[in-house]
Design a protein around this motif. Structure first.
Motif, PDB file in Angstrom:
ATOM      1  N   GLN A 107      25.775  62.797  43.245  1.00 44.53           N
ATOM      2  CA  GLN A 107      26.410  63.517  42.152  1.00 44.53           C
ATOM      3  C   GLN A 107      27.902  63.172  42.031  1.00 44.53           C
ATOM      4  N   ILE A 108      28.500  62.633  43.065  1.00 41.68           N
ATOM      5  CA  ILE A 108      29.904  62.257  43.012  1.00 41.68           C
ATOM      6  C   ILE A 108      30.027  60.988  42.182  1.00 41.68           C
ATOM      7  N   LYS A 109      30.735  61.092  41.067  1.00 39.34           N
ATOM      8  CA  LYS A 109      30.857  59.948  40.169  1.00 39.34           C
ATOM      9  C   LYS A 109      32.084  59.128  40.539  1.00 39.34           C
ATOM     10  N   LYS A 110      31.898  57.836  40.639  1.00 36.96           N
ATOM     11  CA  LYS A 110      32.971  56.902  40.946  1.00 36.96           C
ATOM     12  C   LYS A 110      33.853  56.750  39.702  1.00 36.96           C
ATOM     13  N   PRO A 111      35.184  56.756  39.865  1.00 36.23           N
ATOM     14  CA  PRO A 111      36.056  56.531  38.704  1.00 36.23           C
ATOM     15  C   PRO A 111      35.762  55.179  38.060  1.00 36.23           C
ATOM     16  N   SER A 112      36.098  55.063  36.794  1.00 34.61           N
ATOM     17  CA  SER A 112      35.845  53.822  36.055  1.00 34.61           C
ATOM     18  C   SER A 112      36.782  52.711  36.507  1.00 34.61           C
ATOM     19  N   LEU A 113      36.410  51.492  36.173  1.00 31.38           N
ATOM     20  CA  LEU A 113      37.253  50.336  36.461  1.00 31.38           C
ATOM     21  C   LEU A 113      38.598  50.496  35.765  1.00 31.38           C
ATOM     22  N   GLU A 114      38.591  50.984  34.529  1.00 33.53           N
ATOM     23  CA  GLU A 114      39.836  51.190  33.778  1.00 33.53           C
ATOM     24  C   GLU A 114      40.772  52.154  34.503  1.00 33.53           C
ATOM     25  N   TYR A 115      40.194  53.181  35.134  1.00 34.39           N
ATOM     26  CA  TYR A 115      41.007  54.133  35.904  1.00 34.39           C
ATOM     27  C   TYR A 115      41.817  53.389  36.960  1.00 34.39           C
ATOM     28  N   TYR A 116      41.144  52.543  37.741  1.00 33.57           N
ATOM     29  CA  TYR A 116      41.822  51.806  38.802  1.00 33.57           C
ATOM     30  C   TYR A 116      42.821  50.787  38.238  1.00 33.57           C
ATOM     31  N   LEU A 117      42.470  50.131  37.140  1.00 30.86           N
ATOM     32  CA  LEU A 117      43.359  49.130  36.560  1.00 30.86           C
ATOM     33  C   LEU A 117      44.643  49.754  36.012  1.00 30.86           C
ATOM     34  N   ASN A 118      44.591  51.016  35.643  1.00 28.80           N
ATOM     35  CA  ASN A 118      45.765  51.688  35.096  1.00 28.80           C
ATOM     36  C   ASN A 118      46.648  52.335  36.155  1.00 28.80           C
ATOM     37  N   LEU A 119      46.243  52.303  37.425  1.00 27.18           N
ATOM     38  CA  LEU A 119      47.075  52.854  38.488  1.00 27.18           C
ATOM     39  C   LEU A 119      48.310  51.977  38.690  1.00 27.18           C
ATOM     40  N   GLN A 120      49.410  52.598  39.023  1.00 25.76           N
ATOM     41  CA  GLN A 120      50.669  51.872  39.237  1.00 25.76           C
ATOM     42  C   GLN A 120      50.911  51.709  40.734  1.00 25.76           C
ATOM     43  N   TYR A 121      50.720  50.502  41.251  1.00 24.93           N
ATOM     44  CA  TYR A 121      50.910  50.220  42.663  1.00 24.93           C
ATOM     45  C   TYR A 121      52.332  49.710  42.910  1.00 24.93           C
ATOM     46  N   PRO A 122      52.992  50.203  43.967  1.00 27.95           N
ATOM     47  CA  PRO A 122      54.317  49.666  44.291  1.00 27.95           C
ATOM     48  C   PRO A 122      54.221  48.189  44.674  1.00 27.95           C
ATOM     49  N   VAL A 123      55.142  47.402  44.148  1.00 24.31           N
ATOM     50  CA  VAL A 123      55.192  45.961  44.407  1.00 24.31           C
ATOM     51  C   VAL A 123      56.463  45.664  45.197  1.00 24.31           C
ATOM     52  N   THR A 124      56.321  44.864  46.243  1.00 25.77           N
ATOM     53  CA  THR A 124      57.480  44.387  46.991  1.00 25.77           C
ATOM     54  C   THR A 124      57.683  42.931  46.622  1.00 25.77           C
ATOM     55  N   ILE A 125      58.906  42.604  46.231  1.00 26.68           N
ATOM     56  CA  ILE A 125      59.219  41.230  45.848  1.00 26.68           C
ATOM     57  C   ILE A 125      60.455  40.796  46.640  1.00 26.68           C
ATOM     58  N   TYR A 126      60.402  39.574  47.156  1.00 24.91           N
ATOM     59  CA  TYR A 126      61.535  39.076  47.934  1.00 24.91           C
ATOM     60  C   TYR A 126      61.662  37.570  47.733  1.00 24.91           C
ATOM     61  N   PRO A 127      62.890  37.071  47.878  1.00 21.79           N
ATOM     62  CA  PRO A 127      63.107  35.635  47.682  1.00 21.79           C
ATOM     63  C   PRO A 127      62.494  34.810  48.807  1.00 21.79           C
ATOM     64  N   ASP A 128      62.004  33.638  48.453  1.00 22.64           N
ATOM     65  CA  ASP A 128      61.467  32.683  49.416  1.00 22.64           C
ATOM     66  C   ASP A 128      62.175  31.352  49.167  1.00 22.64           C
ATOM     67  N   LEU A 129      62.817  30.820  50.188  1.00 14.09           N
ATOM     68  CA  LEU A 129      63.630  29.611  50.020  1.00 14.09           C
ATOM     69  C   LEU A 129      62.837  28.420  49.501  1.00 14.09           C
ATOM     70  N   GLU A 130      61.554  28.347  49.810  1.00 15.18           N
ATOM     71  CA  GLU A 130      60.749  27.185  49.418  1.00 15.18           C
ATOM     72  C   GLU A 130      60.063  27.329  48.063  1.00 15.18           C
ATOM     73  N   SER A 131      59.703  28.561  47.676  1.00 16.61           N
ATOM     74  CA  SER A 131      58.889  28.690  46.473  1.00 16.61           C
ATOM     75  C   SER A 131      59.470  29.610  45.407  1.00 16.61           C
ATOM     76  N   GLY A 132      60.655  30.119  45.569  1.00 15.45           N
ATOM     77  CA  GLY A 132      61.230  31.014  44.574  1.00 15.45           C
ATOM     78  C   GLY A 132      61.150  32.455  45.029  1.00 15.45           C
ATOM     79  N   TYR A 133      60.010  33.098  44.726  1.00 18.48           N
ATOM     80  CA  TYR A 133      59.828  34.508  45.081  1.00 18.48           C
ATOM     81  C   TYR A 133      58.397  34.753  45.544  1.00 18.48           C
ATOM     82  N   VAL A 134      58.260  35.752  46.384  1.00 19.14           N
ATOM     83  CA  VAL A 134      56.947  36.181  46.853  1.00 19.14           C
ATOM     84  C   VAL A 134      56.832  37.669  46.543  1.00 19.14           C
TER      85      VAL A 134
END
Length: 126
Positions: free
Chosen positions: A10-37
């Motif tokens: 009876q427990i319904k799994k949230p839709s794919l759209e629900y998960y796609l609309n979540l805002q996940y924190p992103v960590t970005i940092y410079p990488d000397l060889e490739s620009g940014y990671v």
């Protein structure tokens, strides 16, 4: 009376759209060889690079969508985004008595509380 399996169905799994609309924190940092990671710590293995910040952000957003879609289709657990709500700002810390004494003495010399002094040291090291 319902069995455990019937209750689970009876427990319904949230839709794919629900998960796609979540805002996940992103960590970005410079990488000397490739620009940014960039990576999303809440989605294990979701890591990408780019030459510019804009390209890196576009790449991580695409990687996030692919990660979520793949996990959803496989029936894997998709973690929810972490927030600062997960952190109270309080931390119980055990340390050797000698270190405690040294920190307390240094805080006294600076005319601040031990807590303020430790936070200062930690902040400076980040």
């Amino acid at each position: 009376m319902k069995t455990l399996n019937q209750k689970n169905k009876q427990i319904k799994k949230p839709s794919l759209e629900y998960y796609l609309n979540l805002q996940y924190p992103v960590t970005i940092y410079p990488d000397l060889e490739s620009g940014y990671v960039a990576h999303i710590k809440d989605l294990p293995g979701c890591l990408i690079q780019g030459e510019t910040i804009e390209e890196t952000m576009a790449n991580i957003n695409e990687a996030r969508e692919l990660w979520i879609e793949t996990a959803y289709e496989a029936g894997d657990n998709i973690p929810l985004p972490s927030t600062d709500d997960n952190y109270s700002g309080k931390l119980l810390l055990r340390m050797p008595k000698s270190l405690h004494r040294s920190l307390a003495e240094a805080a006294e010399q600076e005319n601040v509380s031990l807590n303020q002094y430790i936070v200062y040291l930690l902040s400076a090291s980040m």
